[in-house]
Design an enzyme around this catalytic site. Sequence first.
Site: not given
Length: 254
Positions: A17-18, A98, A100, A236-237
């Site tokens: 879900w970040k 990850h 990011e 992710g999204g």
Amino acid sequence: MSVWGRGMRKPVVAANWKMNGSLELCECFTRKLARPEFADVWIFPSALHLASLTDYFRDSDIATGAQNVWCEPEGAYTGEISAMMVKTLGARFALVGHSERRAMFGDSDAVVAKKFSKIAEAGLVPVLCVGETLEERESGLAFEAVHRQLNAVEDVWECQDYSHEVIAYEPVWAIGTGKAATAEIAQEMQARIRDHIDRKGSGKSDELRILYGGSVKASNASELIAQNDIDGFLVGGASLDVDEFNQICEAVKS
Ligand code: 13P
């Protein structure tokens, strides 16, 4: 031949879900998330939502994990959480490496390796994310970049049992761009990763689950999962919409 048709590797569909999600989204997942028997479903919510989701899914087959932990067991590290805290909650996994975090939060190969060790030592399953940048791919250095990331971890962590770790291949250029890697590109890299692990390790790489991540959606999941070395997804999204996420789970059924 196992029931999963790819050695002993049961498919995985994992939601990252970040820095998204809310109590409403947690509540929606607890009501509507499918519980497929043919796949493992894991959720990586924010650290803030990890406790309640883990609690809710405690007696189910749905597992949870942390998106990040710090590489020390405890101490004066304001804002951080430890692998042992995650383990104590009852969560089972932690993401590490990850892109990011590598790009925005200074997680160098050395830091990733240290975090990986702490996660494994705490009794969690590390999900090691690797992947090349667009520049690396365009200059023909994609495999080198991924091998460097794998080697950094292998230099400090000698794994004997690959059923207890997971690798997620996430090409940086495919993350959040809407442009997933083609099935051929993902398969080629994931086969190389398995081959690399096989040569370095105990020859048990056929038990290692290698996920693909980067713009996975309900519409491309079937083609990707049909590849021999794609054992599931880190989404992710599209994991923020429970209906789409359920469709991705359904796509790994075959
Ligand atoms: P997207 O599915 O949004 O491209 O993100 C992939 C990812 O980074 C999962 O960890």
